[in-house]
Design a protein around this motif. Structure first.
Motif, PDB file in Angstrom:
ATOM      1  N   ALA A 357       0.381  -1.057  -0.079  1.00  0.00           N
ATOM      2  CA  ALA A 357      -0.113   0.173   0.024  1.00  0.00           C
ATOM      3  C   ALA A 357       0.500   0.752   0.165  1.00  0.00           C
ATOM      4  O   ALA A 357       0.572   2.242  -0.315  1.00  0.00           O
ATOM      5  CB  ALA A 357      -0.770  -0.196   1.095  1.00  0.00           C
ATOM      6  N   GLU A 360       2.103   1.372  -3.305  1.00  0.00           N
ATOM      7  CA  GLU A 360       0.966   1.982  -4.901  1.00  0.00           C
ATOM      8  C   GLU A 360       1.101   3.562  -4.464  1.00  0.00           C
ATOM      9  O   GLU A 360       0.568   4.245  -4.822  1.00  0.00           O
ATOM     10  CB  GLU A 360      -0.227   1.530  -4.036  1.00  0.00           C
ATOM     11  CG  GLU A 360      -0.124  -0.201  -4.730  1.00  0.00           C
ATOM     12  CD  GLU A 360      -1.540  -1.120  -4.792  1.00  0.00           C
ATOM     13  OE1 GLU A 360      -2.052  -0.414  -3.763  1.00  0.00           O
ATOM     14  OE2 GLU A 360      -1.861  -1.810  -5.105  1.00  0.00           O
ATOM     15  N   HIS A 361       1.162   4.215  -2.881  1.00  0.00           N
ATOM     16  CA  HIS A 361       0.515   5.862  -2.564  1.00  0.00           C
ATOM     17  C   HIS A 361       1.848   6.823  -3.628  1.00  0.00           C
ATOM     18  O   HIS A 361       1.330   7.747  -4.064  1.00  0.00           O
ATOM     19  CB  HIS A 361       0.327   5.823  -1.022  1.00  0.00           C
ATOM     20  CG  HIS A 361      -0.042   7.556  -0.939  1.00  0.00           C
ATOM     21  ND1 HIS A 361      -1.697   7.713  -0.694  1.00  0.00           N
ATOM     22  CD2 HIS A 361       1.335   8.015  -0.732  1.00  0.00           C
ATOM     23  CE1 HIS A 361      -1.249   9.476  -1.132  1.00  0.00           C
ATOM     24  NE2 HIS A 361       0.244   9.625  -1.035  1.00  0.00           N
ATOM     25  N   ARG A 364       1.300   6.626  -7.364  1.00  0.00           N
ATOM     26  CA  ARG A 364       0.269   7.850  -7.748  1.00  0.00           C
ATOM     27  C   ARG A 364       0.571   8.932  -7.266  1.00  0.00           C
ATOM     28  O   ARG A 364       0.571  10.152  -7.774  1.00  0.00           O
ATOM     29  CB  ARG A 364      -0.945   7.038  -6.352  1.00  0.00           C
ATOM     30  CG  ARG A 364      -1.521   5.892  -7.411  1.00  0.00           C
ATOM     31  CD  ARG A 364      -3.108   5.928  -6.267  1.00  0.00           C
ATOM     32  NE  ARG A 364      -3.155   5.783  -5.322  1.00  0.00           N
ATOM     33  CZ  ARG A 364      -3.303   4.187  -4.610  1.00  0.00           C
ATOM     34  NH1 ARG A 364      -4.101   3.722  -5.656  1.00  0.00           N
ATOM     35  NH2 ARG A 364      -3.204   4.589  -3.663  1.00  0.00           N
ATOM     36  N   ASN A 365       1.576   9.766  -5.925  1.00  0.00           N
ATOM     37  CA  ASN A 365       1.649  10.729  -5.667  1.00  0.00           C
ATOM     38  C   ASN A 365       2.917  10.957  -6.828  1.00  0.00           C
ATOM     39  O   ASN A 365       2.810  12.495  -7.342  1.00  0.00           O
ATOM     40  CB  ASN A 365       2.060  10.569  -4.194  1.00  0.00           C
ATOM     41  CG  ASN A 365       1.624  11.010  -3.577  1.00  0.00           C
ATOM     42  OD1 ASN A 365       0.368  11.615  -3.885  1.00  0.00           O
ATOM     43  ND2 ASN A 365       2.127  11.518  -2.051  1.00  0.00           N
ATOM     44  N   SER A 446      -0.480  17.673   3.450  1.00  0.00           N
ATOM     45  CA  SER A 446      -1.112  18.116   1.970  1.00  0.00           C
ATOM     46  C   SER A 446      -1.262  19.243   1.306  1.00  0.00           C
ATOM     47  O   SER A 446      -1.677  19.956   2.050  1.00  0.00           O
ATOM     48  CB  SER A 446      -2.389  17.210   1.573  1.00  0.00           C
ATOM     49  OG  SER A 446      -2.754  16.951   0.336  1.00  0.00           O
ATOM     50  N   ALA A 455      -5.553  11.868  -4.889  1.00  0.00           N
ATOM     51  CA  ALA A 455      -4.623  12.517  -4.339  1.00  0.00           C
ATOM     52  C   ALA A 455      -4.784  14.169  -3.334  1.00  0.00           C
ATOM     53  O   ALA A 455      -6.338  13.672  -3.471  1.00  0.00           O
ATOM     54  CB  ALA A 455      -3.220  12.899  -4.336  1.00  0.00           C
ATOM     55  N   GLY A 460      -1.625  10.118   3.245  1.00  0.00           N
ATOM     56  CA  GLY A 460      -0.923   9.534   2.505  1.00  0.00           C
ATOM     57  C   GLY A 460       0.833   9.243   3.009  1.00  0.00           C
ATOM     58  O   GLY A 460       1.123   8.444   3.673  1.00  0.00           O
ATOM     59  N   VAL A 464       3.085   6.340   4.888  1.00  0.00           N
ATOM     60  CA  VAL A 464       3.947   5.872   4.321  1.00  0.00           C
ATOM     61  C   VAL A 464       5.632   5.929   5.363  1.00  0.00           C
ATOM     62  O   VAL A 464       5.762   4.948   5.732  1.00  0.00           O
ATOM     63  CB  VAL A 464       4.310   6.260   3.216  1.00  0.00           C
ATOM     64  CG1 VAL A 464       5.735   5.369   2.075  1.00  0.00           C
ATOM     65  CG2 VAL A 464       3.212   6.426   1.767  1.00  0.00           C
TER      66      VAL A 464
END
Length: 770
Positions: A357, A360-361, A364-365, A446, A455, A460, A464
């Motif tokens: 996960a 994946e984040h 995407r970021n 963010s 996003a 996020g 991580v």
């Protein structure tokens, strides 16, 4: 059904790799044939399991690939994205089947593949008419796929179709539940702990045997002397009594032994028996050591084999990551290529599952935040297609993952603006680029202006970073404006066993994961005492810290060392040199999880069990250093705290017991203690630090207490140090000589703790007043 889902997942992952090869070299024939073979197997399996929706889509895709291979049509520039859409749709359908959910037929997608196979291009349709409604899909699926008896069709009657079955089972494999495997690994770790305990106990037994041998030797010597003494007494008594009854024989020849001599002879026989028994025990001990060595080899092989069963290739995760990148690129209108480097490395299955996960984040970021739109990339002189790169390599016991892009880089102005809005940074405070970059790891942070499905929710990068820390790894950021951002993750190769450095502070020892240790060093005590001092190592500067203060113990003293040992810690941008009392060494440890109450304490990574059964805490030093830095910034030092200083007392005694006992008494009264074993050792230590008070014994090797006190009173630098003599020589002559030299107090052994502390505090108070 279960066999089909499991097999299809493997085949789709394999197909994803072939798609990547096809994108790199569109004219190659081998990837097309491989994709055709995979689709044929998936189609056959789906029809056997009764899932016609998957079978029909697979058949349409296979027909297109067959036409391309036979050169009846061209794949075209948009053919590969069409294939990717088809495989992604198959993956979604297989996932739904595995979850026992209905799947709808992809008639529109199948029509596109059929049209392309005929050399036509189907006109795009409006999105709302492209898919069915949920109710219609469920109804159609109910007609086509009855879910209740799905697992029934696979039986003995299918064995005739051996073609597909042979493909499914290329080699014999045994599948085992993950929880059972984890339990076996834990048992292997327990065996390793018990083996270490046995080795330690056997070592203690061997030491006891050596002591027993020395005792036996001493006993035989004493018995020999006792025999000689008793014989001499018998002869002397015979001569003294003048017994002339029979001058031919002396008393020994007539066996005129006393009871004492008979007992001494019996003791000598017992001593011989003890020596024989000791030899037997020595032989048994050697056999036990040999068996334990053989057992340790087998145990290590067993543990290594079990660990290897938990290792899975990073390749297994790539199809999923590729789909994530494709989905993010399609939804944001960007053109993205995923590049992979060294993806053949292996990770612990638990590490890989927990990092899926977060990876994946991050991908995407990279697509949403990092890469620009094709128009902006063209204006910046970059190719329209952006690149996201994943590199995997192994460094020692760590696996290093790099996730990077060639986009715009981190927007540090936006990061600072958002940090000031949230009160994380005061306006106008100068911050380095590295300090700004790590702000994105703050919870809920963010810079996105709007929340989208991909996003902007602010949940996020803090998750991580937290996941990486819980795994015992580190996370670094390297960003250059206009050139891109790279995240470097350093993870342990396995969670069950790791290498650790053991350090001691006071009476407590801790384990520090070797993944965070950059090296070891030494520093002089004077340099350590300087405010804001740093230690240079490998071209980098490490801020000095004291492990005792970090964990709430007394400050490191490093008794027996001329210089302070340092453990050099690196975590992200953090560089810290941590002073300890002793660096014991490194060894392989079995990591044990701690309860939620202990795990919530900052700086505790886990625990391990030592050979003697004791528990050692595994420290994560980086959070402790960061917490202390925050506390120091928040604290306003008062004048009293600046003046306050812990007095240093030196204990000079050749007895280890006296040094330890006296040192603990003084430490209980918040005094700093340094010890020396004789006068020479004390003078060497006082070259570095002059104590505020000395507790001194008289009888010591090399230089006794009188000589040391005489030298100190003759030295201008040491003359003002008060001396308390503590000795078993309580005679008036010894006392008088001590006072003539200039000793302040004279106490006898054994001393009373209250009396000692009254004299110590009295002298320290008088010295301060003076």
């Amino acid at each position: 059904m279960d066999i089909f889902v499991e097999e299809s997942g493997d085949l789709l992952d394999h197909s994803d790799g072939l798609l990547a090869q096809l994108r790199e070299a569109p004219g190659e024939r081998e990837p097309l044939i491989g994709l055709q073979r995979d689709l044929h197997t998936i189609k056959g399996g789906a029809r056997m399991a009764g899932i016609m929706a998957i079978g029909e889509l697979g058949h349409a895709m296979e027909s297109l690939l067959e036409a391309v291979v036979e050169q009846r049509c061209e794949l075209g520039s948009d053919g590969i994205p069409l294939l990717e859409r088809g495989f992604d749709r198959l993956h979604v359908m297989v996932t739904r089947v595995g979850a026992r959910r209905a799947v709808a037929a992809s008639e529109r997608l199948s029509a596109e593949f059929d049209a392309r196979a005929r050399g036509e291009i189907l006109a795009p349709q409006a999105p709302e008419t492209e898919t069915r409604t949920v109710a219609a899909a469920a109804a159609a699926a109910a007609d086509v796929v009855p879910l209740a008896p799905l697992s029934a069709p696979i039986g003995e009657d299918v064995a005739g179709e051996g073609e597909d079955i042979a493909v499914r089972a290329p080699q014999e494999q045994v599948r085992i539940r993950a929880d059972l495997l984890d339990r076996l690994v834990n048992y292997a770790g327990e065996v390793a702990i018990y083996r270490a305990r046995l080795e330690q106990q056997l070592g203690a037994f061997r030491s006891a045997m050596a002591e027993m041998e020395q005792t036996n030797t001493r006993l035989r010597d004493q018995l020999r002397r006792l025999d000689i003494e008793t014989e001499a007494q018998i002869i002397a008594r015979f001569q003294r009594e003048g017994d002339s009854g029979d001058a031919t024989f002396d008393p020994l020849e007539l066996d005129r032994f006393s009871t004492l001599q008979q007992l001494s002879r019996a003791l000598a026989e017992s001593a011989t028996d003890m020596t024989s028994l000791q030899g037997t025990l020595d032989d048994l001990t050697r056999q036990y050591e040999t068996l334990l060595l053989q057992q340790s080899r087998v145990s290590s092989d067993l543990q290594e084999g079990l660990m290897r069963t938990r290792m899975v290739p990073f390749d297994a995760l790539l199809p999923r990551l590729r789909r994530v990148v494709r989905q993010a690129a399609a939804e944001t209108g960007r053109q993205v290529q995923l590049r992979l480097d060294g993806a053949q490395g292996e990770l612990d299955r638990n590490v890989l599952e927990r990092m899926t996960a977060p990876l994946e984040h991050m991908l995407r970021n990279a697509v949403v935040h990092g890469l620009e739109t094709p128009e902006r990339r063209r204006k910046a002189g970059k190719p329209e297609e952006g690149t996201v790169r994943i590199a995997v390599r192994r460094e020692g016991s760590e696996v290093v993952l790099e996730v990077g892009d060639d986009g715009r880089g981190l927007d540090r102005e936006a990061i600072r603006r958002r940090a000031e809005e949230r009160g994380l940074v005061r306006a106008g405070v100068a911050l380095s680029d590295g300090d700004l970059d790590v702000m994105i790891f703050e919870p809920g942070f963010s810079t996105a202006d709007e929340v989208s499905r991909l996003a902007g929710r602010g949940v996020g990068m803090d998750v991580v970073a937290s996941e990486v820390r819980q795994l015992g790894g580190t996370l670094d950021i390297h960003s250059r404006p206009g050139q891109g951002t790279t995240f470097t993750l350093r993870l342990p190769q396995t969670l069950a066993v790791t290498q650790a450095v053991f350090v001691r502070i006071g009476e407590t020892s801790f384990a520090v994961p070797i993944a965070s240790v950059r090296g070891v060093g030494r520093i002089t005590r004077d340099h350590m005492a300087e405010g804001g001092a740093v230690y240079s190592y490998g071209g980098e500067e490490y801020a000095l810290h004291d492990l005792g203060k970090l964990v709430g113990h007394a400050a490191a003293r490093a008794e027996g060392h001329l210089q302070m040992p340092l453990l050099l810690i690196g975590a992200g941008e953090l560089r810290a040199a941590v002073a300890v009392d002793q660096i014991i060494g490194n060894r392989e440890i079995v990591v044990k999880p701690v309860g939620p109450q202990v795990a919530s304490v900052p700086g505790i990574f886990g625990a391990t069990i030592m050979g003697d059964g004791s528990v050692r805490v595994i420290l994560d030093i980086a959070p402790l250093v960061r917490r202390q830095a925050v506390q120091q910034r928040e604290e306003v030092p008062s004048e009293a705290s600046e003046r306050r200083q812990v007095p240093l007392v030196m204990v000079v005694d050749d007895s280890v017991t006296m040094r330890k006992v006296t040192g603990r008494v003084l430490e209980r009264h918040n005094l700093e203690v340094v010890t020396a074993r004789d006068g020479v050792d004390a003078l060497e230590r006082m070259d570095e630090r002059v104590p505020d008070l000395m507790l001194l014994d008289i009888e010591m090797p090399r230089m006794d207490g009188y000589e040391l006190a005489t030298q100190m009173k003759a030295d201008a630098r040491l003359r003002r140090v008060p001396i308390v003599m503590i000795t078993s020589r309580t005679g008036e002559k010894h006392r008088q000589r001590a006072f003539e030299i200039g000793v302040e107090r004279y106490l006898g052994k054994p001393y009373q703790e209250n009396e000692l502390m009254r004299n110590v505090l009295d002298l320290l108070g008088g010295r301060d007043d003076g």
